[in-house]
Write an enzyme that holds these catalytic residues in place. Structure first.
Site, short mmCIF file in Angstrom:
data_model
loop_
_atom_site.label_atom_id
_atom_site.label_comp_id
_atom_site.label_asym_id
_atom_site.label_seq_id
_atom_site.Cartn_x
_atom_site.Cartn_y
_atom_site.Cartn_z
N LYS A 198 -5.79 -16.57 -21.53
CA LYS A 198 -6.13 -17.01 -22.78
C LYS A 198 -7.37 -16.71 -23.51
O LYS A 198 -8.38 -16.32 -22.72
CB LYS A 198 -5.68 -18.52 -23.06
CG LYS A 198 -4.34 -18.71 -22.30
CD LYS A 198 -4.17 -20.39 -22.38
CE LYS A 198 -2.77 -20.66 -21.82
NZ LYS A 198 -2.30 -21.93 -22.02
N THR A 211 -1.82 -28.24 -15.39
CA THR A 211 -1.93 -27.75 -16.52
C THR A 211 -3.24 -28.23 -17.25
O THR A 211 -3.98 -27.52 -17.86
CB THR A 211 -0.99 -28.32 -17.60
OG1 THR A 211 0.39 -27.91 -17.26
CG2 THR A 211 -0.86 -28.23 -19.16
N ASN A 267 -6.78 -23.94 -21.33
CA ASN A 267 -6.92 -24.04 -19.65
C ASN A 267 -6.71 -22.74 -19.17
O ASN A 267 -6.09 -22.72 -17.97
CB ASN A 267 -5.55 -24.97 -19.51
CG ASN A 267 -4.28 -24.49 -19.92
OD1 ASN A 267 -4.33 -23.39 -20.82
ND2 ASN A 267 -3.23 -25.32 -19.89
N HIS A 278 -1.99 -18.89 -18.60
CA HIS A 278 -0.54 -19.19 -18.87
C HIS A 278 0.37 -18.72 -17.60
O HIS A 278 -0.06 -17.52 -17.15
CB HIS A 278 0.00 -18.58 -20.07
CG HIS A 278 1.56 -18.67 -20.16
ND1 HIS A 278 2.11 -19.98 -20.87
CD2 HIS A 278 2.56 -17.69 -19.86
CE1 HIS A 278 3.56 -19.61 -20.72
NE2 HIS A 278 3.75 -18.52 -20.05
N GLU A 317 9.29 -14.06 -21.73
CA GLU A 317 7.96 -13.81 -22.15
C GLU A 317 7.63 -12.41 -22.03
O GLU A 317 6.63 -11.87 -22.79
CB GLU A 317 7.30 -14.89 -21.35
CG GLU A 317 7.46 -16.05 -21.88
CD GLU A 317 6.97 -17.36 -20.78
OE1 GLU A 317 6.29 -17.03 -20.05
OE2 GLU A 317 7.31 -18.50 -21.18
P1 CMP Z 1 0.61 -23.89 -21.26
O1 CMP Z 1 1.12 -24.99 -19.94
O2 CMP Z 1 0.27 -22.62 -20.59
O3 CMP Z 1 1.53 -23.79 -22.30
C1 CMP Z 1 1.38 -24.75 -23.44
C2 CMP Z 1 0.09 -25.15 -23.70
O4 CMP Z 1 -0.18 -26.19 -24.77
C3 CMP Z 1 -0.68 -25.51 -22.41
O5 CMP Z 1 -0.80 -24.68 -21.57
C4 CMP Z 1 -2.00 -26.06 -23.30
O6 CMP Z 1 -2.74 -24.89 -23.52
C5 CMP Z 1 -1.49 -26.91 -24.36
N1 CMP Z 1 -1.11 -28.24 -24.12
C6 CMP Z 1 -0.32 -28.76 -23.25
N2 CMP Z 1 -0.45 -30.19 -23.24
C7 CMP Z 1 -1.55 -30.61 -24.03
C8 CMP Z 1 -2.13 -31.55 -24.56
N3 CMP Z 1 -1.65 -32.93 -24.20
N4 CMP Z 1 -2.98 -31.62 -25.46
C9 CMP Z 1 -3.32 -30.41 -25.88
N5 CMP Z 1 -3.03 -29.14 -25.53
C10 CMP Z 1 -1.99 -29.43 -24.74
#
Ligand code: CMP
Length: 139
Positions: free
Chosen positions: A11, A93, A114, A117, A128
């Protein structure tokens, strides 16, 4: 159905921090083969579409802003049990919950930023991968 491929994005925070090489080294060292890879930037409509499952979540606008603010590295990876093994490699996550040695534990700052992905199913890995790559870009 493909069962040995997954899709990943390093990311924008990973690219900004100069972590592409270190993260790809962990991915290679864990036994994943790269079938496709590119540096690319998602448009707002790309991100809204890619993350449409989250469109009603309170963090959706921030997520779209984050994922479009700079380039990402998109890649298709191959390994036995790719989807599950890659999610183990990247960790939870929320990096605060990610196990020691996982990519998010080492490289991510927060649940919203984070670092990486990983597809959550074989079906989504295919969707995807097709979103980001044409057939002739995949080896
Ligand atoms: P990912 O699981 O790769 O895809 C969905 C994304 O949404 C996740 O990574 C984070 O980057 C974001 N995300 C998920 N949960 C939250 C949260 N509670 N608050 C903010 N961002 C989130």
């Amino acid at each position: 159905m493909i069962t040995n491929r997954t899709f990943t994005m390093l990311k924008p925070d990973s690219v900004e921090k100069g972590n592409i090489g270190a993260i790809m080294n962990k991915i290679n060292s864990a036994g994943f083969k790269i079938l496709a890879m590119k540096l690319t930037q998602m448009s707002v409509s790309d991100a809204e579409s890619f993350y449409s499952v989250h469109k009603d979540r309170p963090f959706f606008n921030d997520l779209v802003g984050y994922m479009t603010r700079g380039p990402i590295v998109a890649a298709i990876l191959e390994k036995d049990n790719a989807v599950e093994d890659f999610r183990l490699l990247i960790g939870a996550t929320n990096p605060a919950d990610a196990a020691a040695g996982t990519i998010r534990n080492e490289f991510a700052d927060s649940i919203s930023e984070n670092a990486v992905h990983g597809s959550d199913s074989d079906e989504n890995a295919k969707i995807e991968s097709d979103f980001h790559f044409s057939g002739r870009e995949v080896y």
